[in-house]
Design a protein around this motif. Structure first.
Motif, PDB file in Angstrom:
ATOM      1  N   GLN A  29      63.410  26.130   6.040  1.00  0.00           N
ATOM      2  CA  GLN A  29      64.771  26.553   6.396  1.00  0.00           C
ATOM      3  C   GLN A  29      65.085  27.845   5.637  1.00  0.00           C
ATOM      4  O   GLN A  29      65.719  27.834   4.593  1.00  0.00           O
ATOM      5  N   VAL A  30      64.630  28.963   6.194  1.00  0.00           N
ATOM      6  CA  VAL A  30      64.831  30.282   5.588  1.00  0.00           C
ATOM      7  C   VAL A  30      65.604  31.151   6.575  1.00  0.00           C
ATOM      8  O   VAL A  30      65.295  31.152   7.778  1.00  0.00           O
ATOM      9  N   PHE A  31      66.596  31.887   6.077  1.00  0.00           N
ATOM     10  CA  PHE A  31      67.290  32.799   6.985  1.00  0.00           C
ATOM     11  C   PHE A  31      66.494  34.106   7.058  1.00  0.00           C
ATOM     12  O   PHE A  31      66.635  34.996   6.222  1.00  0.00           O
ATOM     13  N   SER A  32      65.657  34.192   8.067  1.00  0.00           N
ATOM     14  CA  SER A  32      64.697  35.285   8.170  1.00  0.00           C
ATOM     15  C   SER A  32      65.301  36.590   8.686  1.00  0.00           C
ATOM     16  O   SER A  32      64.639  37.624   8.672  1.00  0.00           O
ATOM     17  N   ARG A  33      66.575  36.556   9.141  1.00  0.00           N
ATOM     18  CA  ARG A  33      67.192  37.789   9.643  1.00  0.00           C
ATOM     19  C   ARG A  33      67.897  38.573   8.545  1.00  0.00           C
ATOM     20  O   ARG A  33      68.589  39.550   8.819  1.00  0.00           O
ATOM     21  N   ALA A  34      67.738  38.182   7.296  1.00  0.00           N
ATOM     22  CA  ALA A  34      68.365  38.892   6.184  1.00  0.00           C
ATOM     23  C   ALA A  34      67.856  40.327   6.110  1.00  0.00           C
ATOM     24  O   ALA A  34      66.684  40.599   6.382  1.00  0.00           O
ATOM     25  N   ARG A  35      68.760  41.247   5.749  1.00  0.00           N
ATOM     26  CA  ARG A  35      68.374  42.650   5.599  1.00  0.00           C
ATOM     27  C   ARG A  35      68.706  43.158   4.193  1.00  0.00           C
ATOM     28  O   ARG A  35      69.592  42.641   3.524  1.00  0.00           O
ATOM     29  N   SER A  36      68.014  44.193   3.794  1.00  0.00           N
ATOM     30  CA  SER A  36      68.287  44.865   2.529  1.00  0.00           C
ATOM     31  C   SER A  36      69.582  45.652   2.639  1.00  0.00           C
ATOM     32  O   SER A  36      69.941  46.131   3.724  1.00  0.00           O
ATOM     33  N   PRO A  37      70.312  45.846   1.526  1.00  0.00           N
ATOM     34  CA  PRO A  37      71.509  46.700   1.570  1.00  0.00           C
ATOM     35  C   PRO A  37      71.183  48.169   1.812  1.00  0.00           C
ATOM     36  O   PRO A  37      72.072  48.944   2.158  1.00  0.00           O
ATOM     37  N   LEU A  38      69.917  48.544   1.620  1.00  0.00           N
ATOM     38  CA  LEU A  38      69.478  49.904   1.905  1.00  0.00           C
ATOM     39  C   LEU A  38      69.158  49.991   3.394  1.00  0.00           C
ATOM     40  O   LEU A  38      68.070  49.661   3.844  1.00  0.00           O
ATOM     41  N   TRP A  66      69.383  32.336   2.241  1.00  0.00           N
ATOM     42  CA  TRP A  66      68.989  33.736   2.119  1.00  0.00           C
ATOM     43  C   TRP A  66      67.699  33.826   1.310  1.00  0.00           C
ATOM     44  O   TRP A  66      67.546  33.147   0.291  1.00  0.00           O
ATOM     45  N   PRO A  67      66.720  34.623   1.727  1.00  0.00           N
ATOM     46  CA  PRO A  67      65.491  34.748   0.940  1.00  0.00           C
ATOM     47  C   PRO A  67      65.775  35.202  -0.498  1.00  0.00           C
ATOM     48  O   PRO A  67      66.709  35.967  -0.742  1.00  0.00           O
ATOM     49  N   LYS A  68      64.982  34.714  -1.429  1.00  0.00           N
ATOM     50  CA  LYS A  68      65.187  35.091  -2.831  1.00  0.00           C
ATOM     51  C   LYS A  68      64.951  36.573  -3.051  1.00  0.00           C
ATOM     52  O   LYS A  68      65.507  37.177  -3.967  1.00  0.00           O
ATOM     53  N   GLU A  69      64.117  37.160  -2.223  1.00  0.00           N
ATOM     54  CA  GLU A  69      63.854  38.603  -2.298  1.00  0.00           C
ATOM     55  C   GLU A  69      63.853  39.169  -0.887  1.00  0.00           C
ATOM     56  O   GLU A  69      63.203  38.620  -0.002  1.00  0.00           O
ATOM     57  N   VAL A  70      64.591  40.254  -0.691  1.00  0.00           N
ATOM     58  CA  VAL A  70      64.625  40.927   0.608  1.00  0.00           C
ATOM     59  C   VAL A  70      64.148  42.361   0.394  1.00  0.00           C
ATOM     60  O   VAL A  70      64.741  43.107  -0.379  1.00  0.00           O
ATOM     61  N   TRP A  71      63.081  42.716   1.087  1.00  0.00           N
ATOM     62  CA  TRP A  71      62.508  44.044   0.913  1.00  0.00           C
ATOM     63  C   TRP A  71      63.260  45.105   1.713  1.00  0.00           C
ATOM     64  O   TRP A  71      63.656  44.865   2.861  1.00  0.00           O
ATOM     65  N   PRO A  72      63.416  46.304   1.147  1.00  0.00           N
ATOM     66  CA  PRO A  72      63.772  47.459   1.975  1.00  0.00           C
ATOM     67  C   PRO A  72      62.494  48.019   2.588  1.00  0.00           C
ATOM     68  O   PRO A  72      61.401  47.470   2.377  1.00  0.00           O
ATOM     69  N   ALA A  73      62.605  49.087   3.341  1.00  0.00           N
ATOM     70  CA  ALA A  73      61.406  49.736   3.881  1.00  0.00           C
ATOM     71  C   ALA A  73      60.568  50.287   2.732  1.00  0.00           C
ATOM     72  O   ALA A  73      61.102  50.700   1.699  1.00  0.00           O
TER      73      ALA A  73
END
Length: 534
Positions: free
Chosen positions: A348-357, A458-465
């Motif tokens: 159960q991971v919210f995979s659509r999370a985005r980076s603030p960048l 929300w994933p514990k870590e969300v990568w930017p590009a």
């Protein structure tokens, strides 16, 4: 913000917009290449006005179709000119021809002091930075951008995402407040509460419950009109739903800025999601929905406005869209946000999370600029609350009012025609967006409530590009193009049944023959450079 259009399974190919090159510029990291850098004695380091004597700057700017035709006459920019003592001449170019005209201007050498809302990719930023056309901002940010420096210190992943392989920062980005989860998510999965009530079904929380709900919408006449006119799921394309459901199979555990690469929890190495056995299970689930007629008939070709019409008619059971209740010109009722769904293995991971960048190259300063310090101070204002308020809300008393409790609301005049007051429509702007200063659909109560449902997952870590050196890019680009095109084609074919799942091993074998190992090796180099800056 606009309804996100997805007319195919193009699931955001791995970042040509996020790739960068570092050709080894002539400047050391942090060294400003601007002609008069450090010599602009008329700049006040803090407060207003920014400069003691008036100056004029010329900005090239990209104009979205929804944005005003002439920014120079807008109250927001007239007010800021008074505050700052800096007059900006915005030279607008339509977004449709932005890349072509932007490149012509740069190639011809007659480019402006800065580019604003110009949608530069990380590759563009690094290339023009290495050539000395875009100036390094490291030292200027330290001295003249307290708001932005605070953000970089507070969110080191943003700083790492902005730092090119040569060590320099060349741009100011679009930055979304990480606490404003609704806007970071963008499109969301919504359920029709009226249908749930009519069917006496609780909002689905698992993939199996979602299937059962969509099946009931199709077969049990929840609108009670005696006609089989209900559409279980409607959206423009499969892409958003596929991204939404990845987390239910434990995929996409670093967010959706890298929709096809994450970390394999078993090996702790990078994983190419479309080659993973669980991705096959996800496609089998999507294929079941398709075969049983649970998608709108023309899901691959229907456009966003047509979907909105169906939502407004009250015949749709679920949809992936931005904020259905806040779509301009269409009255859509009864939709409530869905939680992050639990999958067959308990994931159960919210995979659509985005980076603030969000957009790396929203603002750059060129080596033609004679006032780089003043320009950095000018743009830095929009990464603080007061500047964000000015940028998104306009002028107090004219386009918005502030309530005693500190909340902001647009005036009646603004609501009649926002294009007379502000310029931000269309996105890609260099500013900080917060829930207090932004009043679009994502800030509405239903959207905020929908975001709250998925926030615990929300994933514990969300990568930017990530960024790439020129050598890496020369090898990575053709691999990325070919591999992602093949994945797009095969994903669609698996879902609609044109290719049976007995061909899965052949599909994975083809990916390997196309150079998937080399692709992941280059991806890993970029990831290690990013993570090495922690």
């Amino acid at each position: 913000m606009k309804f996100k259009k997805l007319t195919s399974l193009a699931l955001a190919t791995v970042m040509t917009a996020g790739l960068t090159a570092a050709c080894g510029g002539k400047d050391e990291p942090g060294e400003s290449a601007a002609p008069n850098a450090g010599k602009d004695a008329g700049v006040n380091v803090t407060g207003f006005p920014i400069v003691k004597e008036p100056i004029k700057l010329t900005f090239f700017a990209g104009k979205a179709t929804s944005a005003p035709a002439n920014w120079n006459e807008l109250p927001v920019w007239k007010e800021y000119a008074k505050q700052s003592n800096i007059e900006v001449d915005f030279q607008l170019t339509p977004a449709e021809s932005l890349t072509e005209k932007r490149n012509l201007v740069l190639t011809g050498g007659d480019y402006p002091d800065a580019f604003h809302t110009a949608r530069f990719s990380s590759l563009d930023v690094a290339n023009y930075g290495a050539q000395g056309i875009f100036i390094p901002l490291n030292d200027l940010i330290d001295k003249y951008a307290p708001n932005f420096k605070k953000l970089l210190d507070q969110y080191p992943e943003v700083k790492r995402g902005l730092t090119m392989p040569d060590g320099n920062i060349y741009s100011f980005p679009t930055f979304y407040d990480p606490a404003f989860k609704s806007v970071l998510i963008g499109t969301k999965l919504w359920y029709n509460q009226a249908f749930l009530d009519a069917l006496n079904i609780k909002a689905p929380t698992t993939t199996d419950e979602l299937y059962q709900y969509l099946k009931a919408v199709k077969t049990q006449d929840p609108n009670k009109n005696g006609k089989p006119d209900e559409i279980p799921y409607a959206a423009s394309g499969y892409g958003s739903l596929l991204d939404e459901l990845k987390g239910a199979w434990g995929l996409g555990n670093r967010g959706n800025m890298h929709p096809r690469v994450d970390v394999d929890p078993q090996t702790n190495k990078l994983r190419f999601i479309p080659a993973d056995p669980r991705y096959k299970e996800l496609l089998e689930y999507m294929n079941k929905l398709y075969k049983e007629g649970l998608f709108i008939d023309n899901v691959l070709t229907i456009k966003g406005p047509e979907v909105n019409t169906k939502l407004a008619e009250g015949v749709v059971g679920a949809s992936e869209t931005n904020s259905p209740h806040a779509i301009g010109g269409v009255t859509i009722k009864n939709f409530v946000g869905a939680p992050a769904l639990k999958g067959p293995h308990g994931d159960q991971v919210f995979s659509r999370a985005r980076s603030p960048l969000i957009d790396v190259g929203a603002f750059v300063i060129t080596n033609k600029n004679k006032h780089p310090e003043a320009t950095v101070r000018w743009i830095d204002h929009f990464y603080g609350e007061e500047g964000s308020k000015l940028f998104f809300m306009g002028v107090k008393g004219l386009s918005y009012n502030e309530k005693p409790d500190g909340t902001l609301e647009y005036t009646e005049e603004y609501n009649k025609d926002s294009s007379k007051f502000v310029s931000w429509a269309g996105g890609f702007y260099p500013a900080m967006l917060t829930s207090k200063t932004f009043k679009g659909g994502e800030a509405s109560a239903p959207s905020m409530a929908a975001a709250k449902l998925v926030e615990p997952y929300w994933p514990k870590e969300v990568w930017p590009a990530f960024t790439y050196t020129q050598d890496e890019l020369n090898r990575f680009s053709p691999l990325s193009t070919d591999i992602n095109k093949y994945v797009d084609e095969m994903t669609t074919k698996f879902i609609v049944g044109d290719v049976p799942f007995t061909e899965w091993d052949k599909y994975v074998s083809t990916l390997n023959k196309m150079g998937l190992a080399d692709y992941l090796k280059l991806y890993t180099a970029a990831y290690e450079r990013y993570s090495g800056g922690k």
